[in-house]
Design a protein around this motif. Sequence first.
Motif, PDB file in Angstrom:
ATOM      1  N   TYR A  24       0.856  -1.191   0.064  1.00 19.77           N
ATOM      2  CA  TYR A  24      -0.233  -0.196  -0.191  1.00 19.77           C
ATOM      3  C   TYR A  24       0.806   1.434  -0.575  1.00 19.77           C
ATOM      4  N   ARG A  25       2.575   1.113   0.940  1.00 16.74           N
ATOM      5  CA  ARG A  25       3.598   2.592   0.728  1.00 16.74           C
ATOM      6  C   ARG A  25       3.957   2.768  -0.493  1.00 16.74           C
ATOM      7  N   GLU A  26       3.336   1.776  -1.458  1.00 11.90           N
ATOM      8  CA  GLU A  26       4.236   1.664  -3.062  1.00 11.90           C
ATOM      9  C   GLU A  26       3.374   1.842  -3.847  1.00 11.90           C
ATOM     10  N   ARG A  27       2.215   1.273  -3.823  1.00 10.44           N
ATOM     11  CA  ARG A  27       0.855   2.165  -4.337  1.00 10.44           C
ATOM     12  C   ARG A  27       0.646   3.735  -4.427  1.00 10.44           C
ATOM     13  N   ALA A  28       0.374   4.091  -2.947  1.00 14.23           N
ATOM     14  CA  ALA A  28       0.296   5.775  -2.547  1.00 14.23           C
ATOM     15  C   ALA A  28       1.359   6.073  -3.186  1.00 14.23           C
ATOM     16  N   LEU A  29       2.497   5.926  -3.051  1.00 12.97           N
ATOM     17  CA  LEU A  29       3.812   6.972  -3.904  1.00 12.97           C
ATOM     18  C   LEU A  29       4.003   6.460  -5.796  1.00 12.97           C
ATOM     19  N   GLY A  30       2.676   5.841  -6.214  1.00  8.91           N
ATOM     20  CA  GLY A  30       2.800   5.571  -7.363  1.00  8.91           C
ATOM     21  C   GLY A  30       3.897   4.353  -8.188  1.00  8.91           C
ATOM     22  N   HIS A  31       4.288   4.113  -7.048  1.00  7.18           N
ATOM     23  CA  HIS A  31       5.842   3.029  -7.730  1.00  7.18           C
ATOM     24  C   HIS A  31       4.413   1.622  -8.230  1.00  7.18           C
ATOM     25  N   SER A  32       5.271   0.897  -8.765  1.00  8.43           N
ATOM     26  CA  SER A  32       4.936  -1.005  -8.698  1.00  8.43           C
ATOM     27  C   SER A  32       4.365  -0.971  -8.178  1.00  8.43           C
ATOM     28  N   THR A  33       3.571  -2.337  -8.022  1.00 10.15           N
ATOM     29  CA  THR A  33       3.140  -3.021  -6.813  1.00 10.15           C
ATOM     30  C   THR A  33       2.727  -3.883  -7.919  1.00 10.15           C
ATOM     31  N   GLN A  34       3.582  -4.565  -9.002  1.00  9.90           N
ATOM     32  CA  GLN A  34       3.578  -5.740  -9.038  1.00  9.90           C
ATOM     33  C   GLN A  34       4.229  -6.813  -8.609  1.00  9.90           C
ATOM     34  N   GLU A  35       5.739  -6.787  -7.953  1.00 12.08           N
ATOM     35  CA  GLU A  35       5.899  -7.620  -7.949  1.00 12.08           C
ATOM     36  C   GLU A  35       5.640  -8.577  -6.092  1.00 12.08           C
ATOM     37  N   SER A  36       5.465  -6.697  -5.658  1.00 10.76           N
ATOM     38  CA  SER A  36       4.514  -7.434  -4.207  1.00 10.76           C
ATOM     39  C   SER A  36       3.231  -7.497  -3.994  1.00 10.76           C
ATOM     40  N   GLY A  37       2.607  -7.222  -5.050  1.00 11.68           N
ATOM     41  CA  GLY A  37       0.714  -7.886  -5.237  1.00 11.68           C
ATOM     42  C   GLY A  37       1.011  -9.372  -5.674  1.00 11.68           C
ATOM     43  N   ARG A  38       1.828  -9.706  -6.607  1.00 14.96           N
ATOM     44  CA  ARG A  38       2.031 -11.255  -6.855  1.00 14.96           C
ATOM     45  C   ARG A  38       2.151 -11.943  -5.920  1.00 14.96           C
ATOM     46  N   LEU A  39       3.487 -11.152  -5.310  1.00 17.48           N
ATOM     47  CA  LEU A  39       4.079 -11.940  -3.876  1.00 17.48           C
ATOM     48  C   LEU A  39       2.836 -12.062  -3.379  1.00 17.48           C
ATOM     49  N   ILE A  40       2.489 -11.407  -2.837  1.00 14.63           N
ATOM     50  CA  ILE A  40       0.982 -11.482  -1.496  1.00 14.63           C
ATOM     51  C   ILE A  40       0.177 -12.734  -1.863  1.00 14.63           C
ATOM     52  N   LEU A  41      -0.426 -12.589  -4.142  1.00  9.25           N
ATOM     53  CA  LEU A  41      -1.011 -13.668  -4.503  1.00  9.25           C
ATOM     54  C   LEU A  41      -0.718 -14.842  -4.081  1.00  9.25           C
ATOM     55  N   LYS A  42       0.139 -15.202  -4.201  1.00 18.21           N
ATOM     56  CA  LYS A  42       1.045 -16.405  -4.058  1.00 18.21           C
ATOM     57  C   LYS A  42       1.543 -17.096  -2.770  1.00 18.21           C
ATOM     58  N   ILE A  43       1.432 -16.867  -1.868  1.00 20.57           N
ATOM     59  CA  ILE A  43       1.639 -16.995  -0.549  1.00 20.57           C
ATOM     60  C   ILE A  43       0.112 -17.041  -0.107  1.00 20.57           C
ATOM     61  N   ASN A  44      -0.437 -16.106  -0.325  1.00 22.03           N
ATOM     62  CA  ASN A  44      -2.339 -16.161   0.279  1.00 22.03           C
ATOM     63  C   ASN A  44      -2.670 -17.472  -0.089  1.00 22.03           C
ATOM     64  N   SER A  45      -2.187 -17.883  -2.298  1.00 24.06           N
ATOM     65  CA  SER A  45      -2.275 -19.235  -1.842  1.00 24.06           C
ATOM     66  C   SER A  45      -2.109 -20.307  -1.724  1.00 24.06           C
ATOM     67  N   LEU A  46      -0.973 -20.541  -0.746  1.00 25.73           N
ATOM     68  CA  LEU A  46      -0.761 -22.117  -0.490  1.00 25.73           C
ATOM     69  C   LEU A  46      -1.114 -22.718   0.220  1.00 25.73           C
ATOM     70  N   PRO A  47      -1.255 -24.055   0.190  1.00 28.11           N
ATOM     71  CA  PRO A  47      -1.790 -24.356   1.298  1.00 28.11           C
ATOM     72  C   PRO A  47      -0.544 -23.942   2.606  1.00 28.11           C
ATOM     73  N   ALA A  48      -1.134 -23.835   3.263  1.00 29.98           N
ATOM     74  CA  ALA A  48      -0.164 -24.216   4.862  1.00 29.98           C
ATOM     75  C   ALA A  48       0.397 -25.457   4.709  1.00 29.98           C
ATOM     76  N   ASP A  49       1.939 -25.375   5.223  1.00 34.23           N
ATOM     77  CA  ASP A  49       2.694 -26.273   5.987  1.00 34.23           C
ATOM     78  C   ASP A  49       3.269 -27.023   4.322  1.00 34.23           C
ATOM     79  N   LYS A  50       3.465 -26.756   3.171  1.00 35.26           N
ATOM     80  CA  LYS A  50       3.874 -27.312   1.556  1.00 35.26           C
ATOM     81  C   LYS A  50       4.601 -26.168   1.632  1.00 35.26           C
ATOM     82  N   LYS A  51       5.835 -26.993   0.765  1.00 31.67           N
ATOM     83  CA  LYS A  51       6.388 -26.412   0.134  1.00 31.67           C
ATOM     84  C   LYS A  51       6.783 -25.689  -1.175  1.00 31.67           C
TER      85      LYS A  51
END
Length: 91
Positions: A24-51
Amino acid sequence: MMRKIKLTKANKIITLKALAPYYYRERALGHSTQESGRLILKINSLPADKKASFSAEEIFLMRSTINQLRNDQLAKGQYTDAADDMLLKLF
């Protein structure tokens, strides 16, 4: 270079809690949030206790945001056990 990391449910929550303010800080500053947004989605979609495989850039982003969360908690006099645990997994 990809590295496999096992994320527990608690570590997923800590990582997402650390990444959200950065996103949200990067988004507010007008910077690219593609990398962090993609990482958030990736982590959120992972099942717990899986590599899952993470790139060096993703690990760096997780490490720096979790360290910032840890420092913020220390400044407030709060415990950082969960953040410390997650940081150790990333080293």
